[in-house]
Scaffold this active site. Structure first.
Site, PDB file in Angstrom:
ATOM      1  N   ASP A 127      -2.533   3.477   7.567  1.00  0.00           N
ATOM      2  CA  ASP A 127      -2.005   3.769   6.159  1.00  0.00           C
ATOM      3  C   ASP A 127      -2.526   5.297   6.303  1.00  0.00           C
ATOM      4  OD1 ASP A 127      -1.410   4.352   3.913  1.00  0.00           O
ATOM      5  OD2 ASP A 127      -2.756   3.214   2.752  1.00  0.00           O
ATOM      6  N   LYS A 143      -2.613  11.136   2.881  1.00  0.00           N
ATOM      7  CA  LYS A 143      -4.119  11.262   2.541  1.00  0.00           C
ATOM      8  C   LYS A 143      -4.970  12.403   3.284  1.00  0.00           C
ATOM      9  CE  LYS A 143      -4.691   6.160   2.586  1.00  0.00           C
ATOM     10  NZ  LYS A 143      -5.267   6.124   1.006  1.00  0.00           N
ATOM     11  N   ASP A 158       1.320   6.397  -0.990  1.00  0.00           N
ATOM     12  CA  ASP A 158       0.340   5.883  -0.690  1.00  0.00           C
ATOM     13  C   ASP A 158      -0.090   4.637  -1.217  1.00  0.00           C
ATOM     14  OD1 ASP A 158      -2.115   5.753   0.892  1.00  0.00           O
ATOM     15  OD2 ASP A 158      -3.256   7.277  -0.352  1.00  0.00           O
ATOM     16  N   GLU A 194       1.251   1.824  -0.931  1.00  0.00           N
ATOM     17  CA  GLU A 194       2.318   1.195  -0.279  1.00  0.00           C
ATOM     18  C   GLU A 194       1.891  -0.247  -0.034  1.00  0.00           C
ATOM     19  OE1 GLU A 194      -0.425   2.444   1.063  1.00  0.00           O
ATOM     20  OE2 GLU A 194      -1.187   0.992   2.421  1.00  0.00           O
ATOM     21  N   ARG A 220       1.205  -2.671  -2.151  1.00  0.00           N
ATOM     22  CA  ARG A 220       1.715  -3.400  -3.033  1.00  0.00           C
ATOM     23  C   ARG A 220       3.428  -3.557  -3.161  1.00  0.00           C
ATOM     24  NH1 ARG A 220      -0.108   0.437  -7.887  1.00  0.00           N
ATOM     25  NH2 ARG A 220      -2.019   0.691  -6.338  1.00  0.00           N
TER      26      ARG A 220
END
Ligand code: BES
Ligand code: MN
Ligand code: ZN
Length: 498
Positions: free
Chosen positions: A272, A279, A349, A351, A353
């Site tokens: 991620d 991030k 970010d 992502e 869900r």
């Protein structure tokens, strides 16, 4: 590690048992456990306590060799605190100290004769599982990708647990504890693997291997099939990456033909980056652990497969990478999920869900008895609950209160706790979008709760619970590594449903 159990009467058979070492509990104020008394044939153990060489405080240890009247080569005295009704914490501390001592012992085999029936508010099964899981932890090495392997575990490899009565039930408990430990091991290995190796394709191959080894049915859906299913939300996350997304469905049909299955859904983001809402750099490597929900589904399947659990269980893993690229989703993009709801992606970010909502819609086809999703979903969950409890979310009605209770109870039994947080209409309103049915992030405040509320929108056709494992799935810092949680909770939950 090789485990077995054996009944010893505390009088003479323990003293007569041939072994490299017998570990027994002693307490503060120079008190001996029943097993320690059985080995204290000539008063040597009493003398050792009197000498002050061991305090009896939880985790203190003293190794004696050649104790008179004892056939085992060594006796390991292990402190368990002041109280003969042992606290959970003191028992765990004593177990860890014992395994640490075992790791550097010149003995190949040992007997552990602890007061497993005397742990406050805990069952002998819990004590057995604590021992087995801790022993596997002691043996665990995270050197799969090191060219020079860490020194292999070279201590005690064969442990016999002394129990008051060794019947088929205690033997089954031991087998279950071993299966859980093996499941945790798989989950830890998958979590720790580097994200260039542990890709969605890799997870699919691990699932195929599990299916082969344990007789699960398996289906791996590819991008084309996901398009045909109209999983617009999952595919929106996947499309920023060169790695092919995989949607893995595992079936363990151990129950009755017509029994509704319990479904586990795992978040499998194998890395991620945050996507275009990228991030910050420091610590970003830890986002390789963003597939730990998926890893825990696979680990739990490893455990229930080994147990031959008599329950119908379906595991769904939605796996992809979250990457920034020319093809990646942009903040403001609106996508249509599999159940028809449109979603405004305000933050790429958030992502997890987005992939889970389509997996949760897919789960409807199984007419499930219950669905539990497991996800490293929000940093906010680490803020609210820290690293001790996973976050648990369900609707607040009788059926869901019962499911929440089952999960909380399983967590307690397994020493793998969860804590329930609220969801509801007020929080759901934080997810309003001016342009789509739903936004993928909430207005500020309660970010773990609004994330759970987002998922709730896709679970209205069955009984559902969500576990946020962002704080419990791995450790940071010097001890960086996956924990294998919540495999014990999930496996115990399923076992209790048989
Ligand atoms: N995988 C992260 C959650 C996470 C972050 C877990 C750090 C553990 C440690 C998730 O995909 C994420 O990025 N969530 C965002 C949501 C936010 C954009 C609403 C978060 O928690 O910051
Ligand atoms: Mn994210
Ligand atoms: Zn994530």
């Amino acid at each position: 590690m090789d485990f077995s159990i054996k009944a010893f009467d505390t009088k003479n058979t323990l003293a007569a048992a041939k072994s490299g070492c017998v570990a027994v509990a002693v307490f503060e104020n120079k008190k001996l456990s029943q097993a320690a008394k059985a080995l204290d044939q000539t008063g040597e153990i009493t003398a050792a306590l009197k000498s002050g060489d061991i305090t009896g405080k939880a985790g203190s240890t003293l190794l004696l060799r050649g104790v008179a009247g004892v056939s085992a080569a060594r006796v390991l005295l292990v402190g368990m605190g002041a109280d003969e009704v042992v606290s959970e914490k003191n028992f765990v501390t004593a177990v860890n100290a014992t395994l640490k001592a075992f790791a550097s012992l010149g003995a190949a085999d040992a007997i552990i004769a602890f007061p497993t029936t005397e742990v406050k508010e805990r069952t002998p099964e819990w004590a057995l599982q604590t021992l087995v899981v801790a022993a596997n932890e002691a043996e665990f090495r995270s050197d799969a990708q090191k060219s020079k392997k860490e020194p292999a575990y070279s201590g005690v490899r064969k442990i016999t647990v002394a129990v008051p009565l060794a019947n088929t039930q205690t033997k089954a408990s031991l087998a279950q504890a071993i299966a859980i430990a093996n499941g945790m091991k798989l989950t830890k290995e998958l979590g720790n693997l580097s994200p260039n190796v542990c890709t969605p394709t890799y997870l699919a191959n691990v699932a195929r291997k599990l299916a082969d080894d344990f007789g699960f049915e398996i289906e791996v859906l590819e991008r084309k099939q996901l398009e045909a299913l109209k999983m617009g939300s999952f595919l929106a996350v996947a499309k920023g990456s060169e790695e092919a997304p995989k949607f893995i469905v595992l079936k363990h049909m151990g129950g009755g033909k017509k029994d509704a299955p319990t479904v586990l859904v795992g978040k499998g983001i194998t890395f991620d980056t945050g996507g275009i809402s990228i991030k910050a750099g420091p610590g970003m490597d830890e986002m390789k652990y963003d597939m730990c929900g998926a890893g825990s589904v696979l680990g739990t399947f490893r455990a229930i497969g080994e147990m031959g659990l008599k329950l119908n269980v379906i595991g769904i893993v939605a796996a992809c990478e979250n990457m920034p690229s020319g093809r990646a989703t942009k903040p403001g993009d609106i996508v249509t999920s599999m159940n028809g709801l449109t979603i405004e992606i305000l933050n790429t970010d958030a992502e997890g869900r987005l992939i889970l909502c389509d997996a949760l819609t897919y789960a409807e086809r199984f007419k499930p008895a219950a669905v539990v999703d497991i996800a490293t979903l929000t940093g906010a969950c680490v803020i609210s609950l820290g690293h001790h409890n996973s976050g648990l979310f369900t609707r607040h009605d009788a059926a869901h209160d019962a499911l929440a209770e089952e999960l909380l109870q399983a967590g307690k039994e397994a020493g793998d706790g969860a804590w329930r947080l609220p969801i509801g209409e007020q929080y759901n309103e934080q997810l309003k979008s001016n342009f789509a049915d739903l936004a993928n992030i909430g207005t500020p405040g309660g970010a773990s709760i609004t994330a759970a509320c987002f998922l709730e929108n896709f679970t209205r056709n069955y009984t559902w619970a969500h576990l946020d494992i962002a704080g419990t799935a791995w450790k940071s810092g010097a001890q960086k590594g996956a924990t294998g949680r919540p495999v014990p909770l999930l496996t115990t939950f399923l076992m209790n449903r048989v």
